[in-house]
Design an enzyme around this catalytic site. Structure first.
Site, PDB file in Angstrom:
ATOM      1  CG  HIS A 600      -1.720   1.202   1.440  1.00 14.88           C
ATOM      2  ND1 HIS A 600      -3.046   1.291   1.077  1.00 14.88           N
ATOM      3  CD2 HIS A 600      -1.406   2.407   1.995  1.00 14.88           C
ATOM      4  CE1 HIS A 600      -3.500   2.495   1.393  1.00 14.88           C
ATOM      5  NE2 HIS A 600      -2.521   3.190   1.956  1.00 14.88           N
ATOM      6  CD  GLU A 601       1.726   3.532   3.717  1.00 16.41           C
ATOM      7  OE1 GLU A 601       1.918   4.611   3.126  1.00 16.41           O
ATOM      8  OE2 GLU A 601       0.717   3.320   4.417  1.00 16.41           O
ATOM      9  CG  HIS A 604       0.085   5.996  -0.637  1.00 19.58           C
ATOM     10  ND1 HIS A 604      -1.071   6.519  -1.174  1.00 19.58           N
ATOM     11  CD2 HIS A 604      -0.257   5.514   0.593  1.00 19.58           C
ATOM     12  CE1 HIS A 604      -2.069   6.356  -0.320  1.00 19.58           C
ATOM     13  NE2 HIS A 604      -1.607   5.736   0.760  1.00 19.58           N
ATOM     14  CD  GLU A 662      -4.822   6.553   1.798  1.00 16.55           C
ATOM     15  OE1 GLU A 662      -4.428   5.382   1.961  1.00 16.55           O
ATOM     16  OE2 GLU A 662      -4.125   7.546   2.069  1.00 16.55           O
ATOM     17  CG  ASP A 666      -6.551   0.064   0.328  1.00 15.32           C
ATOM     18  OD1 ASP A 666      -5.522   0.059   1.021  1.00 15.32           O
ATOM     19  OD2 ASP A 666      -7.637   0.527   0.729  1.00 15.32           O
ATOM     20  CG  HIS A 727      -7.717   6.003   4.761  1.00 11.72           C
ATOM     21  ND1 HIS A 727      -7.371   7.174   5.412  1.00 11.72           N
ATOM     22  CD2 HIS A 727      -6.555   5.367   4.482  1.00 11.72           C
ATOM     23  CE1 HIS A 727      -6.053   7.234   5.507  1.00 11.72           C
ATOM     24  NE2 HIS A 727      -5.529   6.148   4.953  1.00 11.72           N
ATOM     25  NE  ARG A 733      -8.028   1.067   3.522  1.00 12.12           N
ATOM     26  CZ  ARG A 733      -7.006   1.697   4.079  1.00 12.12           C
ATOM     27  NH1 ARG A 733      -7.166   2.301   5.251  1.00 12.12           N
ATOM     28  NH2 ARG A 733      -5.828   1.715   3.490  1.00 12.12           N
TER      29      ARG A 733
END
Length: 765
Positions: A600-601, A604, A662, A666, A727, A733
C-alpha cells in the site's frame, strides 16, 4: 495336619500402598494429564482428517489445492496431516485469532469481509469511551499500556532529561486536584492577555485595540495556533526539495469545511454552535449575549469555509504551488503588510524575511476573498471568532465541567458517550507531545529486533514485485516507464526506528531547549506547543536532510507512511506486531497483513498524487501525455467503482474522488504482496497450514489481509469518515480490492458474476 496354633499370614503390601500421600497425588495427576493428552491428540487428528465439508471447504479452488498441498489425489494419513499442520505456539494462537474473527457460515464469494471478520463484528462491543474498535486500536491499546508502565515509573537518579520531561507532562495531566483548584483563573488571564474575548468582556471590550494580525502575533508568543485566518507553515519547496520555504494556505477551521458549508440546518453545525454558546456561558458570558454574538462568529467561520478550496480540488499539487516573492505578494494582496506579517509570525531574531524571499501560496483566491471578508466584517465578530478558537483549544486541559460539555459535543460527532480513562488520555498527551522521547523508551524496552530484519526482507520482496509490474504494464510508454523504475528503485525505507533513539546524547540535544517554568497543566501544554513551533520555524534556513532521524523518530505509533517529497516509506515499530506481524507464524499471514500495508505505502508513490513527484521528490511532470491519459482513465474506473458504493445506514455514497489515492494504494498493494508471497513459496517451499483451518496458504493470505481491517464502528463515526476521510470504510478496503483480483477469485473458486468476482473490474497497477 492341623495345628491348634492359629497361623498369621503376612502379605506384602501393594505398590500403591507403599507410596506416600504426595507420591499418590503426583501419580494420579500424571495419569490424568496423560489420558487428557492422548484424548486431545486423537481429537485433533480426527478433526483434521475427518473434518466435515462445509461451505468454505467446498469453495477451495482445485489449482490452489495443488499449489499448497502435496497431492490432493492421495489419501492423507493421520500422521501426514499432523505433519503438514503447524503446531507451534504462534500458529495455534494465530489459528485461534483467525477463527475468533471468522464467520464461516458466510460465502466468501458473496461477502469476504463478513466471512473473515463477521464474528469479530458480532462479538465486539464498542466501549463507551471509543467510537470504534479496530485491529489498529487493539494494538494501540497494548502500546498504551506499555507506555504507561514506563512513564509511571519514578524518576531515576541521573535519568536523561527527555524522560524526566515526559514523566512531568504525564504527572501534570494526572493532577486533577490542581486543575480543579485553579479553575478558570489561568485561562481567563491568558485570554485577557491575548486581547480579551468580547463575549465575556461585554461593553468593556475595546474594538479600537483589536487587529486580526496583532491577534495572530499574540497567539504566536503565547503558544496558540497562528492558523485561524491564514495557515502559516515551513515546508519543503515542491519544485526544489533541497530547500525550505514558507507556505501560506487557507485558514484552519473549527469544524470541517464539508459540514460548515451546510449551515445551521446541519445537525453537526448546530451541535458546534450550541457547544460554542455553552462554553462561553461556563466561562462567564451572559446566555443571550453569547447566543447572539457567537451566531455572528459562526456565520463568519462559515464564510471562511465557503471561500476555502474543497479537498476534491486540492489533489493536484501543481494548483497549490504558486510561488511569489514577498514584494509580489504585497502588490497582489495589498491590504496585508506581508513583510511585517511574515517576520512577526516567525518571531525569530536570527531569521529576517526580505522582500526578495519566495513564499508559496497554496490558494491565491482564498487570500483575495479573505481580504474582502475582513474588510466587511466588524472587528468584534473577528475577535469573538479567534478567541473562541483559543478557548476551544484549551478545554481539554481545564476543569471537569468544561470537559463534560466537550464530551456531549463529541458524542454527537463520534457517538462515544464517555471519556477514556484519565491515565489513557494523559499517556496519549505525554507521548504525543514528546513523541521522540516516548518512542525511545518504547523501543528500548519492548521492540524485538528480529522483526526489523524480517520486515526489511518483505519490503525488498514487495518492492521488487512492484518493479516487475512497472516493467510489464502495457499502457505505459518506455520513457515514462524508465522514470517510474528509477523512482521505485530509489524509494528509501525507514523500518522500526532510527538507531539514534538509543543514544541519550542525541535525545538530550534535541530537547535541550525545552523546559517547563510551571507544572500548571495548560501552561505546560502551551510551552510544548511553543517548543514545537520554534523548532519547525527555525528549520527555514536549515539544509534539507531527507533521511534525518528526527523526522522518522516516532516509532510508538500503529501506522505506516509514504512521503512524496522524500520518496520514502516508513513502518514504525508500533505496527510490527499483533495482527500485522509475528515471526512465529507462517509467512502467508505476514505477507497478507503487514505485506499488504507495505505494498500500500509503496503504491502511494504512484497514486494520483504521488505520481506527480519524481524520484527526488520534486513536483515534476515526468509523464508522457498518452500515458497520463491512460493513467487517468484507469483511475477514473476506481473513482466510479468506489463512488457507486453506498452505506444505507447513513444514506451516503463513498466519495470516490477524495478516496482515490488510498483506493489505488489498496488495490496495488494487495496484488504486490500476493505475488511476492507466491514467489517466496517458489523459493522456499510450501508452508504448513494452521490447525483447525481447512484453508490453503494462499487462501489464508487473503484471510490475513482482511483481518487487518476487522472493525466495528459507530454510525456517527462512519458518517464523519465517509464525509471527510481520505480512506474508504474498512469493509470496502477489503471487498473492493479483492473483488478486483483474479488471483482471489481463483483461490476461492468464485463464480464469474458473483459479488467477489464481478464481471467489471478495475485495475491500475
Amino acid at each position: 495336619m492341623t495345628s491348634g496354633v492359629k497361623q498369621t499370614v503376612i502379605k506384602n503390601p501393594s505398590w500403591w500402598k507403599r507410596r506416600t500421600s504426595m507420591e499418590r497425588c503426583l501419580t494420579l495427576l500424571s495419569a490424568v494429564v496423560f489420558f487428557i493428552t492422548i484424548a486431545l491428540l486423537i481429537a485433533l487428528v480426527t478433526v483434521l482428517y475427518n473434518r466435515p465439508s462445509d461451505k468454505s471447504s467446498d469453495l477451495i479452488h482445485s489449482e490452489a489445492l495443488q499449489d499448497d498441498r502435496p497431492d490432493s489425489t492421495n489419501t492423507i494419513s493421520d500422521q501426514h496431516c499432523v505433519k503438514n499442520v503447524c503446531l507451534t505456539t504462534g500458529c495455534i494462537r494465530t489459528a485461534a485469532d483467525v477463527l475468533n474473527n471468522m464467520d464461516q457460515t458466510v460465502d466468501p464469494c458473496d461477502d469476504f469481509y463478513q466471512f473473515a471478520c463477521g464474528n469479530f463484528i458480532q462479538k465486539t462491543n464498542i466501549p463507551d469511551d471509543k467510537s470504534s474498535v479496530t485491529s489498529f486500536s487493539v494494538i494501540s491499546d497494548l502500546l498504551q499500556e506499555q507506555l504507561r508502565t514506563m512513564i509511571e515509573e519514578p524518576v531515576k537518579p541521573r535519568e536523561p532529561k527527555p524522560f524526566v520531561l515526559l514523566k512531568r507532562v504525564y504527572k501534570s495531566c494526572m493532577n486533577k486536584t490542581a486543575i480543579e483548584s485553579d479553575g478558570l483563573t489561568t485561562i481567563k488571564s491568558i485570554l485577557k492577555d491575548l486581547g480579551g474575548w468580547p463575549v465575556l468582556e461585554g461593553p468593556k471590550w475595546e474594538e479600537g485595540k483589536f487587529n486580526w494580525r496583532q491577534s495572530v502575533y499574540k497567539f504566536r508568543k503565547a503558544g496558540y495556533s497562528v492558523d485561524y485566518f491564514l495557515d502559516f507553515s515551513i515546508g519543503i519547496d515542491f519544485k526544489n526539495t533541497s530547500r525550505r520555504v514558507i507556505d501560506i494556505d487557507q485558514g484552519a477551521l473549527g469544524l470541517r469545511r464539508e459540514f460548515l458549508i451546510k449551515g445551521l440546518d446541519d445537525k453537526l453545525v448546530r451541535a458546534y454552535y450550541d457547544y460554542m454558546v455553552d462554553i462561553a456561558v461556563i466561562f462567564g458570558a451572559d446566555t443571550e449575549v453569547a447566543k447572539k454574538e457567537l451566531k455572528e462568529s459562526l456565520d463568519f467561520e462559515i464564510k471562511l469555509a465557503n471561500i476555502s478550496l474543497p479537498s476534491e480540488k486540492r489533489r493536484n499539487a501543481s494548483l497549490l504551488y504558486n510561488p511569489m516573492s514577498v514584494a509580489d505578494l504585497q502588490l497582489k494582496f495589498h491590504s496585508i503588510p506581508w513583510l511585517e506579517y511574515l517576520n512577526s509570525v516567525l518571531d525569530l531574531p536570527e531569521i529576517k524575511i526580505k522582500n526578495t524571499d519566495m513564499v508559496i501560496i497554496s490558494v491565491p483566491s482564498y487570500i483575495t476573498e479573505l481580504e474582502k471578508l475582513l474588510s466587511n466584517t466588524p472587528k468584534r465578530i473577528q475577535a469573538n471568532y479567534v478567541m473562541w478558537r483559543a478557548a476551544a483549544s484549551s478545554v481539554s486541559y481545564l476543569t471537569e465541567q468544561l470537559r463534560q460539555r466537550q464530551l456531549r459535543y463529541s458524542t454527537i460527532l463520534s457517538g462515544r458517550t464517555e471519556r477514556e480513562s484519565r491515565w489513557k488520555e494523559c499517556v496519549d498527551i505525554a507521548a504525543g507531545s514528546l513523541s521522540i522521547a516516548a518512542g525511545a523508551l518504547y523501543v528500548r524496552k519492548y521492540f524485538h529486533e528480529d522483526a526489523r530484519q524480517n520486515a526489511i526482507e518483505m519490503v525488498s520482496d514487495i518492492r521488487n514485485e512492484f518493479i516487475d509490474i512497472l516493467k510489464t504494464v502495457e499502457w505505459m510508454d518506455n520513457v515514462t516507464r524508465k522514470h517510474a523504475l528509477e523512482k521505485a528503485a530509489t524509494m528509501t525505507s525507514h523500518i522500526a526506528y532510527p538507531d539514534e533513539l538509543l543514544s541519550d546524547q542525541k535525545l538530550e540535544e534535541f530537547y535541550g531547549g525545552l523546559d517547563f517554568k510551571s507544572d500548571h497543566y495548560l501552561r505546560t501544554m502551551l510551552s510544548l506547543t511553543l517548543f514545537g513551533t520554534e523548532y519547525s520555524f527555525k528549520r527555514l534556513t536549515m539544509p534539507v536532510n531527507k533521511t534525518e532521524w528526527i523526522t522518522h523518530g516516532r516509532p510508538a505509533v500503529v501506522n505506516a507512511f509514504y512521503s512524496a517529497i522524500e520518496n520514502s516509506i516508513q513502518f514504525p515499530a508500533g505496527i510490527l506486531q499483533g495482527v500485522f506481524f509475528n515471526n512465529d507464524r507462517p509467512r502467508y499471514m505476514n505477507y497478507g497483513a503487514i505485506g499488504f500495508v507495505i505494498g500500500h505505502e509503496i503504491t502511494h508513490g504512484f497514486d494520483d498524487q504521488g505520481r506527480q513527484f519524481d524520484k527526488d521528490g520534486n513536483l515534476v511532470d515526468w509523464w508522457a501525455s498518452s500515458t497520463k491519459e491512460a493513467f487517468n482513465k484507469k483511475a477514473q474506473c476506481i473513482i466510479d467503482q468506489y463512488g457507486n458504493y453506498s452505506i444505507p445506514e447513513i444514506g451516503l455514497n463513498l466519495n470516490g474522488i477524495n478516496t482515490q489515492g488510498e483506493n489505488i494504494a489498496d488495490n496495488g498493494g494487495i496484488k504486490e504482496a500476493y505475488v511476492a508471497y507466491s514467489k517466496w513459496v517458489k523459493r522456499n517451499g510450501k508452508e504448513p497450514r494452521l490447525p483447525g483451518l481447512n484453508y490453503t496458504g494462499h487462501q489464508l493470505f487473503w484471510i490475513s489481509a482482511a483481518n487487518v481491517w476487522c472493525s466495528k464502528t459507530r454510525l456517527e463515526e462512519i458518517k464523519q469518515l465517509v464525509v471527510i476521510d481520505g480512506h474508504s470504510p474498512d469493509k470496502f478496503r477489503v471487498n473492493v480490492p479483492l473483488g478486483n483480483m483474479d488471483y482471489f477469485a481463483k483461490d476461492f473458486n468464485c463464480p464469474k458474476g458473483s459479488k467477489m468476482n464481478p464481471a467489471s473490474k478495475c485495475s491500475l497497477w
